[in-house]
Write a protein that holds these residues in place. Structure first.
Motif, short mmCIF file in Angstrom:
data_model
loop_
_atom_site.label_atom_id
_atom_site.label_comp_id
_atom_site.label_asym_id
_atom_site.label_seq_id
_atom_site.Cartn_x
_atom_site.Cartn_y
_atom_site.Cartn_z
N ARG A 236 -126.17 101.73 -7.41
CA ARG A 236 -126.85 101.47 -6.04
C ARG A 236 -128.21 102.62 -5.80
NH1 ARG A 236 -121.19 101.63 -4.62
NH2 ARG A 236 -121.39 103.78 -4.35
N LYS A 237 -128.00 103.70 -6.33
CA LYS A 237 -129.15 104.58 -6.42
C LYS A 237 -129.74 104.86 -7.55
CE LYS A 237 -128.84 105.33 -1.72
NZ LYS A 237 -129.81 104.69 -0.78
N GLU A 238 -131.10 105.20 -7.49
CA GLU A 238 -131.75 105.74 -8.98
C GLU A 238 -132.35 107.24 -8.47
OE1 GLU A 238 -134.82 103.31 -10.14
OE2 GLU A 238 -133.46 101.55 -10.31
N VAL A 239 -132.17 108.15 -9.35
CA VAL A 239 -132.58 109.40 -9.23
C VAL A 239 -133.48 109.93 -10.17
CG1 VAL A 239 -131.83 111.98 -9.25
CG2 VAL A 239 -130.50 110.25 -7.63
N VAL A 240 -134.46 110.24 -10.26
CA VAL A 240 -135.54 110.77 -11.17
C VAL A 240 -135.71 112.38 -11.04
CG1 VAL A 240 -137.83 110.26 -12.12
CG2 VAL A 240 -136.77 108.39 -10.98
N VAL A 262 -124.53 115.81 -14.71
CA VAL A 262 -123.66 115.64 -13.78
C VAL A 262 -124.07 114.15 -13.01
CG1 VAL A 262 -122.64 116.43 -11.63
CG2 VAL A 262 -122.94 117.92 -13.53
N LEU A 263 -125.15 114.01 -12.62
CA LEU A 263 -125.65 112.77 -12.10
C LEU A 263 -125.36 111.71 -12.95
CD1 LEU A 263 -129.09 114.03 -10.38
CD2 LEU A 263 -126.94 113.63 -9.12
N ALA A 264 -125.78 111.70 -14.35
CA ALA A 264 -125.90 110.75 -15.19
C ALA A 264 -124.16 110.07 -15.13
CB ALA A 264 -126.33 111.24 -16.52
N SER A 265 -123.15 111.02 -14.94
CA SER A 265 -121.87 110.71 -15.37
C SER A 265 -121.43 109.98 -14.09
CB SER A 265 -120.97 112.00 -15.51
OG SER A 265 -121.14 112.76 -14.26
N MET A 266 -122.12 109.94 -13.10
CA MET A 266 -121.64 109.14 -11.85
C MET A 266 -122.12 107.48 -12.08
SD MET A 266 -122.17 112.13 -8.97
CE MET A 266 -121.29 111.32 -7.66
N ARG A 267 -121.17 106.84 -12.08
CA ARG A 267 -121.36 105.09 -12.29
C ARG A 267 -122.45 104.70 -11.08
NH1 ARG A 267 -116.54 101.02 -11.75
NH2 ARG A 267 -116.77 101.57 -9.46
N ALA A 268 -122.33 105.37 -10.12
CA ALA A 268 -123.23 104.72 -8.67
C ALA A 268 -124.71 105.15 -8.91
CB ALA A 268 -122.67 104.88 -7.56
N ILE A 269 -125.11 106.21 -9.76
CA ILE A 269 -126.58 106.72 -9.85
C ILE A 269 -127.09 106.51 -11.21
CG2 ILE A 269 -127.70 108.81 -9.46
CD1 ILE A 269 -125.79 109.90 -7.87
N ARG A 318 -136.50 100.13 -8.02
CA ARG A 318 -136.11 99.85 -6.30
C ARG A 318 -136.59 101.16 -5.57
NH1 ARG A 318 -131.37 99.04 -9.28
NH2 ARG A 318 -130.41 100.61 -7.86
N PRO A 319 -137.74 101.17 -5.01
CA PRO A 319 -138.31 102.44 -4.25
C PRO A 319 -137.39 102.81 -3.15
CG PRO A 319 -139.89 100.75 -4.79
CD PRO A 319 -138.83 99.91 -5.27
N ALA A 320 -136.74 101.83 -2.29
CA ALA A 320 -135.96 102.17 -1.31
C ALA A 320 -134.72 102.69 -1.61
CB ALA A 320 -135.96 100.80 -0.52
N ASP A 321 -134.30 102.58 -2.85
CA ASP A 321 -133.14 103.05 -3.14
C ASP A 321 -133.23 104.38 -4.49
OD1 ASP A 321 -131.35 101.51 -1.67
OD2 ASP A 321 -131.69 99.98 -3.29
N THR A 322 -134.46 104.72 -4.43
CA THR A 322 -134.78 105.92 -5.30
C THR A 322 -135.12 107.16 -4.64
OG1 THR A 322 -135.86 104.06 -7.05
CG2 THR A 322 -136.37 106.51 -7.21
N VAL A 323 -134.67 108.08 -5.50
CA VAL A 323 -134.98 109.63 -4.95
C VAL A 323 -135.69 110.26 -6.24
CG1 VAL A 323 -134.25 111.84 -4.22
CG2 VAL A 323 -132.77 109.89 -3.44
N VAL A 324 -136.92 110.56 -6.02
CA VAL A 324 -137.61 111.54 -6.81
C VAL A 324 -137.48 113.17 -6.75
CG1 VAL A 324 -139.79 111.82 -7.77
CG2 VAL A 324 -139.15 109.60 -7.49
N LEU A 398 -130.23 110.92 -0.70
CA LEU A 398 -129.57 109.78 -0.88
C LEU A 398 -129.12 109.05 0.28
CD1 LEU A 398 -127.06 111.01 -3.97
CD2 LEU A 398 -129.01 109.25 -4.09
N GLU A 399 -128.83 109.92 1.62
CA GLU A 399 -128.48 109.12 2.77
C GLU A 399 -129.92 109.11 3.55
OE1 GLU A 399 -124.39 110.24 4.47
OE2 GLU A 399 -124.74 112.07 3.31
N LYS A 400 -130.99 109.32 2.98
CA LYS A 400 -132.09 109.34 3.90
C LYS A 400 -132.05 110.23 5.32
CE LYS A 400 -133.49 105.06 1.83
NZ LYS A 400 -134.95 105.53 1.25
N ARG A 401 -131.47 111.38 5.30
CA ARG A 401 -131.15 112.12 6.39
C ARG A 401 -132.24 113.37 6.03
NH1 ARG A 401 -127.43 115.49 5.89
NH2 ARG A 401 -126.03 114.69 3.98
#
Length: 412
Positions: A236-240, A262-269, A318-324, A398-401
């Motif tokens: 669902r989300k991408e983190v760079v 830690v992030l890589a161990s989470m299936r949703a990221i 997927r830019p809208a689902d990505t955090v850099v 991730l929540e765009k807050r």
């Protein structure tokens, strides 16, 4: 002056009671420990036993002027003291054992860092017996990574063991909280606003509607239904994580590598980890082992943030689902205006862009304030972040807050 003669002298100078005399002796003792040999005549107090050993360990390190980074000795004269650690590995190993015996762990780590900086002991850390004697911490790991390319093969396994020990301690400290915080953020992002009956999460629905409880009917009116998120078969989300590996960023590289695992161990990221100086290296394939990530870095060298961001931008699907997350002190050696245009383009496409001046326990480092101000004008404020605060920052991204940015005045 021994303790007994000190007490007698204190009484002679007007300290009548034994208690007052003991307090004066203790005061002189503490001043003698603070001042070192230079204060011996001023206090008239001679140290014995453990105090003498502590004083000797401090004198060996702080009783002489700093030596060059090459590890060569200080020239004679000029006020330098004859005492010191010298260049002998056995002598240094004994000193390391002494400070571990007489000082708490946090003080030991500080003295080790000072010894490396002041006395040029970096070259001795390529010897296995030295590595086995030191107190391992994040700063030692940074030093070992800097020396990685010049280490003999006989030392590398010992160095890896030291790094693995520190990484294990950091994972134990940080991983549980990070997974819980980020997992909660992902769950909230996945909730369904208008669920079908079978998809209603009654637990969350009841908690969200407690204010609508009707006592006379002993029931809750569910004005807002909350549904379960669909099982995430795809990411669902991408983190760079884009990490500056210049020498000043050593602690940040260590913490970021742990968080990357830690992030890589989470299936949703879907996590990508990129390190850079004037070149760019993608270490994503090693994220299952942060020690391999760390030994894939090469601390030191120049900085080309623009080139690193160009690479990261090319890997965003997927830019809208990505955090850099850019972790850098922003001393750009590349093309400044192009770097800023890339950040603006990523944000315009929907990417959440986070700029961290440091990811460490040491507050804000020296950084390029002009570049930080330019990024802030683009909606990407730069700030230092502690490892304990990093999960909250990532959850907000991730929540765009709005990001929970610490007060920069407190970080200086």
């Amino acid at each position: 002056m021994t303790i007994e003669t000190g007490r007698e002298t204190a009484r002679e100078t007007g300290w009548d009671s034994g208690r007052d005399a003991d307090q004066e002796v203790e005061r002189l003792r503490r001043w003698r420990l603070v001042l070192g040999d230079a204060g011996a005549d001023g206090t008239g107090c001679a140290l014995r036993g453990a105090d003498a050993a502590r004083d000797g360990a401090l004198e060996a390190l702080y009783g002489q002027r700093p030596q060059p980074r090459s590890g060569r000795g200080v020239r004679e004269g000029g006020g330098a003291r004859a005492a010191g650690l010298g260049a002998s590995a056995p002598q240094v190993a004994r000193w390391l054992g002494d400070i571990r015996r007489y000082f708490p762990s946090a003080v030991v780590q500080m003295m080790q860092r000072d010894a490396i900086d002041r006395l040029g002991l970096s070259t001795l850390l390529v010897e296995p017996e030295m590595l086995e004697a030191v107190e391992a911490d994040v700063h030692l790991v940074g030093t070992l990574l800097t020396l990685n390319k010049v280490m003999p093969e006989t030392t590398k396994e010992t160095a890896r063991a030291v790094v693995r020990k520190v990484v294990g301690q950091l994972e134990e400290r940080l991983a549980t909280r990070a997974r819980a915080t980020l997992g909660g953020a992902l769950d909230r992002a996945a909730r369904i606003a208008r669920p079908r009956h079978r998809a209603i999460d009654w637990d969350r629905t009841i908690r969200a509607n407690l204010k609508h409880y009707l006592p006379e009917h002993r029931t809750v009116v569910p004005e807002r239904l909350i549904g379960y998120g669909r099982a995430a078969r795809s990411v669902r989300k991408e983190v760079v994580l884009c990490i500056d590996q210049s020498g000043s960023m050593a602690a940040s590289v260590v913490f970021a590598s742990v968080f990357g695992a830690v992030l890589a161990s989470m299936r949703a990221i879907d996590t990508r980890l990129v390190v850079f100086d004037t070149a760019v290296v993608d270490l994503t394939d090693h994220l299952d082992d942060p020690v391999e990530v760390l030994f894939g870095t090469q601390l030191g060298g120049g900085t080309d943030i623009n080139r690193a961001l160009a690479y990261c931008q090319s890997r965003i699907h997927r830019p809208a689902d990505t955090v850099v997350v850019l972790i850098s002190d922003l001393y750009e050696g590349g093309i400044r205006d192009e770097m800023l245009r890339r950040v603006a383009a990523m944000k315009a496409s929907g990417v959440e862009f986070v700029t961290l001046l440091a990811l460490s326990d040491e507050g804000a480092p020296a950084y390029d304030r002009e570049h930080a101000a330019a990024l802030a004008a683009l909606g990407a404020p730069a700030f230092a972040c502690t490892p304990d605060h990093f999960p909250e920052v990532m959850a907000a991204a991730l929540e765009k807050r709005p990001l929970p940015i610490p007060d920069m005045a407190e970080q200086r």
